[in-house]
Design a protein around this motif. Structure first.
Motif, short mmCIF file in Angstrom:
data_model
loop_
_atom_site.label_atom_id
_atom_site.label_comp_id
_atom_site.label_asym_id
_atom_site.label_seq_id
_atom_site.Cartn_x
_atom_site.Cartn_y
_atom_site.Cartn_z
N GLU B 192 60.39 53.50 -8.35
CA GLU B 192 59.82 54.22 -6.91
C GLU B 192 60.39 53.71 -5.73
OE1 GLU B 192 58.54 57.78 -5.34
OE2 GLU B 192 57.56 57.45 -7.81
N SER B 193 59.98 52.80 -5.51
CA SER B 193 60.22 51.16 -4.64
C SER B 193 61.88 51.81 -4.06
CB SER B 193 59.45 49.97 -5.15
OG SER B 193 60.56 49.04 -5.22
N SER B 194 62.16 51.87 -5.55
CA SER B 194 64.34 51.80 -4.96
C SER B 194 64.16 53.13 -4.10
CB SER B 194 64.94 51.95 -6.30
OG SER B 194 64.60 53.29 -6.88
N VAL B 195 64.05 54.17 -4.93
CA VAL B 195 64.15 55.66 -3.65
C VAL B 195 63.44 55.68 -2.03
CG1 VAL B 195 63.30 58.25 -3.44
CG2 VAL B 195 63.52 56.72 -5.64
N THR B 196 62.07 54.95 -1.56
CA THR B 196 61.84 53.93 -0.58
C THR B 196 62.58 53.43 0.86
OG1 THR B 196 59.70 53.53 -1.53
CG2 THR B 196 59.74 53.81 0.58
N THR B 197 63.26 52.38 -0.57
CA THR B 197 64.32 51.70 0.37
C THR B 197 65.57 52.33 0.50
OG1 THR B 197 63.47 49.57 -1.76
CG2 THR B 197 66.25 49.85 -0.71
N ALA B 198 65.71 53.26 -0.36
CA ALA B 198 67.58 53.86 -0.21
C ALA B 198 67.07 55.41 0.74
CB ALA B 198 67.89 54.96 -1.39
N ASP B 199 65.55 55.38 1.27
CA ASP B 199 65.28 56.45 2.35
C ASP B 199 65.23 55.42 3.56
OD1 ASP B 199 64.88 58.49 0.54
OD2 ASP B 199 63.20 58.68 0.79
N SER B 200 64.31 53.79 3.75
CA SER B 200 64.73 53.46 4.54
C SER B 200 66.30 53.18 5.18
CB SER B 200 63.74 52.61 4.29
OG SER B 200 64.58 51.24 5.21
N MET B 201 66.68 53.02 4.21
CA MET B 201 68.61 52.78 4.43
C MET B 201 69.52 53.83 5.00
SD MET B 201 69.27 50.85 1.13
CE MET B 201 71.81 51.16 0.66
N ARG B 202 68.87 55.16 4.62
CA ARG B 202 69.81 56.21 5.40
C ARG B 202 69.53 56.79 6.59
NH1 ARG B 202 69.81 61.81 2.76
NH2 ARG B 202 70.07 62.81 4.53
N ALA B 203 67.18 56.01 6.99
CA ALA B 203 67.23 55.88 8.44
C ALA B 203 67.78 55.55 9.31
CB ALA B 203 65.79 55.94 8.53
N ARG B 204 67.91 54.23 8.73
CA ARG B 204 68.93 52.91 9.50
C ARG B 204 70.50 53.69 10.03
NH1 ARG B 204 64.73 48.19 8.79
NH2 ARG B 204 63.56 49.42 8.33
N GLY B 205 70.44 54.65 9.02
CA GLY B 205 71.98 55.04 9.10
C GLY B 205 72.85 54.81 8.01
N TYR B 206 73.06 54.33 6.41
CA TYR B 206 73.53 52.86 5.68
C TYR B 206 74.71 54.29 5.14
CZ TYR B 206 75.57 52.71 1.51
OH TYR B 206 76.47 52.37 -0.07
N GLY B 207 76.53 54.24 5.51
CA GLY B 207 77.16 54.85 5.18
C GLY B 207 78.10 55.91 7.03
N LEU B 208 77.22 55.49 8.22
CA LEU B 208 78.18 56.29 8.47
C LEU B 208 78.72 55.23 9.16
CD1 LEU B 208 74.72 57.37 11.10
CD2 LEU B 208 76.42 58.30 9.58
N HIS B 209 78.85 53.58 9.18
CA HIS B 209 79.83 52.67 9.84
C HIS B 209 80.08 51.54 8.01
CE1 HIS B 209 80.93 49.33 11.68
NE2 HIS B 209 80.95 50.10 12.47
N PRO B 210 81.18 51.09 8.00
CA PRO B 210 81.96 50.15 6.94
C PRO B 210 80.64 49.38 6.49
CG PRO B 210 83.69 51.01 8.68
CD PRO B 210 82.27 51.76 9.35
N ARG B 211 80.27 48.34 6.04
CA ARG B 211 79.82 47.60 5.80
C ARG B 211 79.60 46.18 6.18
NH1 ARG B 211 74.93 46.02 3.28
NH2 ARG B 211 76.17 44.04 2.30
N ARG B 212 79.02 45.11 6.80
CA ARG B 212 79.80 44.44 6.98
C ARG B 212 78.38 43.18 6.08
NH1 ARG B 212 79.63 45.48 13.28
NH2 ARG B 212 77.93 46.94 12.83
#
Lengths: 267, 295
Positions: B192-212
């Protein structure tokens, strides 16, 4: 005062948004198909060109004696397409975190049972991941579980072999089973696959790797001796896998199915 | 204690380890193997201090002995027959080949011991992050999850004991049952917390920018110096192998290359290349001593 002055517009806007989304999805699907074709070509080239050329170089240049390097190269080249496909697909954040959780469970399981040598839940967790989340996630989870747990227990010449063996187990589990283990027969079949995976795949691959590591001039007797001496260890691992599959498979699969349905991932 | 090689750019360090690990396997030349094992062991002593001794005795030496015995027992090639074990000939070539393989494995394992110390997870994530952002993200997340799960498991156990569910005692079956219920809620919580983490990542713009990556390793002057020394060593080794300066044959009879001056010079280059980390450690220690005497 009217509370919703632009209320009629909302419906139209929504329609436009839906249309735009559909157009976008169609375009994405088109480019997805092309990307999939390119990925398939790249992996075919890797397996059909690089693997034979590694064998050829080993035979001609290194007098057929560098078994370890040639076999490690073959293993790396055959793992690359899986990783490439996964990367190029641009996986969703939810997929990434779920795979990371399953990997961490495998690693923590290996660490939790440190007092019982070879009695580890790793293979069971990788099999369950493959069954529930599909063959691709199964391969990635298996390979990364081996890699990450070796970050705790020590990397060595055995790392690529463990990655490949566990990845293959997860991949095959994803192909052979779907995630509804409702009857006893299916659970028995899953356990039978667990025994085959640990003794037939993992044990066989690791024992072969041991012979290649020990000396590059190999004989048939060396392989036979390695398989014979590796059998007890493999049987303990198989027993552990069956025990953990019996205990964990049903509840874990149910939990994973719930997550998949609730959040719409890996479908 | 931090090793002097710790601060080297991960790319340079990785190339060094690939070179150090591949050469013993590829060359399998007695002199090169000896040099490689020597350099690896010396560095391991710099890294682990007395712990290196225990590592060698407990892990490396058993593997070495096993390999050295295994080869002559199962391999009967070679022309110089020394004696027979149950009608199977034991040859001198096979014994020497077994010893060479054993030293090869010992040096590879020792290099890996150094690798495990130097190549921490943040360096691995940094290296992988460029080619495989998704995989390196899974890697760093699962590394984080392992201690997180352990802490959460303790919390769940405490909560269940508070609710009077498992007391942690009893016979094996009772303990296994309470352990299983802990694992069950741990798995539910982590999924369950993994999904929360993923949602938080998406909210912060994961995937929009190459990762550093968090760790940013610069390529400084020292890295350039080490890198060029390393390149020199690799080129020299390739050249020596190409010109057949180093060659060895174990079967049917043992034949080594001549000990020409060029070969000896190459041995020195090979040893110096592998001794780069040890040299760095020594120079750091010397610098420290000279600075301290001034104070």
């Amino acid at each position: 005062m009217n509370e919703h002055p632009e209320k009629p517009n909302i419906a139209i806007e929504k329609d436009e948004r839906i249309l735009r989304a559909e157009r976008l999805r169609a375009r994405e699907e088109k480019s997805d198909k092309r990307a999939r074709l390119i990925r398939r070509i790249v992996s075919a080239v890797l397996i059909l060109v690089f693997v034979p050329s590694a064998i050829l170089v080993g035979m001609l240049e290194w007098n057929d004696r560098k078994y370890y390097i040639v076999s490690a190269l073959i293993i790396l080249f055959s793992m690359l397409p899986f990783f490439l496909m996964f990367e190029k697909r641009r996986p969703m954040a939810r997929e990434l975190t779920l795979i990371a959780v399953m990997t961490a469970l495998g690693v923590a399981g290996r660490a939790a049972f440190y007092m019982l040598p070879h009695f580890k839940p790793i293979a069971a967790i990788v099999i369950i991941t493959g069954v529930s989340l599909g063959s691709e996630a199964g391969f990635i989870t298996g390979a990364l579980t081996a890699f990450v747990s070796n970050m705790f227990f020590g990397q060595g010449p055995w790392t690529p072999w463990q990655m490949f063996a566990l990845g293959l187990i997860g991949f095959l589990a994803g192909i052979l089973f779907n995630d509804s283990i409702k009857t006893h027969l299916k659970l028995v079949l899953l356990c039978a696959f667990g025994v085959f995976a640990t003794v037939g795949i993992y044990g066989q691959i690791m024992d072969t790797a041991f012979v290649f590591m020990a000396g590059q001039k190999v004989t048939r007797e060396m392989f036979l001796a390695a398989y014979a001496s590796g059998l007890p260890v493999n049987l303990v691992f198989a027993l552990a896998t069956v025990v953990f599959l019996v205990v964990l498979a049903k509840p874990l699969l149910n939990k994973l199915r719930r997550i998949k349905q609730k959040h719409g991932v890996f479908r | 204690m931090r090793d002097a090689f710790d601060n080297v750019n991960p790319v340079v360090a990785f190339v060094f380890f690939v070179f150090a690990l591949l050469m013993p396997m590829l060359l399998l030349h007695p002199v090169m193997l000896g040099i490689s094992l020597f350099c690896a062991v010396v560095w391991l002593f710099f890294i682990k201090g007395r712990g290196a001794f225990m590592y060698l005795v407990k892990f490396v030496i058993p593997i070495t002995i096993l390999t050295a015995i295994l080869n002559p027992v199962f391999n009967h090639a070679g022309v110089t027959i020394l004696f027979y074990i149950r009608d199977n000939p034991v040859t001198r070539e096979s014994i020497i080949y077994g010893a060479a393989s054993a030293v090869m494995l010992a040096s590879v394992v020792t290099w890996f011991a150094c690798f495990n110390h130097i190549f921490t997870s943040d360096k691995t994530v940094y290296l992988l992050g460029r080619f495989a952002p998704g995989l390196s993200l899974i890697l760093s997340m699962s590394l984080r999850f392992v201690p997180l799960f352990t802490a959460q498991a303790k919390r769940i156990a405490l909560a269940q004991r508070g609710a009077g569910m498992g007391t942690g005692g009893g016979n094996i079956i009772a303990r296994a049952k309470s352990g299983l219920s802990i694992i069950s809620s741990l798995i539910t919580w982590s999924l369950e917390s993994s999904v929360t983490t993923a949602d938080s990542m998406r909210a912060r713009g994961y995937g929009l920018h190459p990762r550093r990556s968090f760790a940013n390793y610069r390529f400084d002057k020292r890295d350039a110096l080490i890198g060029s020394a390393l390149t020199l060593g690799i080129v020299a080794t390739g050249l020596a192998a190409y010109l057949k300066l180093i060659s060895v044959r174990y079967f049917p009879s043992i034949k080594l290359n001549e000990a020409s001056p060029l070969f000896l010079a190459f041995c020195a280059v090979y040893a110096l290349t592998l001794l780069i980390p040890v040299t760095m450690n020594l120079s750091e220690a010397l610098k420290w001593r000279s600075l301290r005497s001034k104070i």
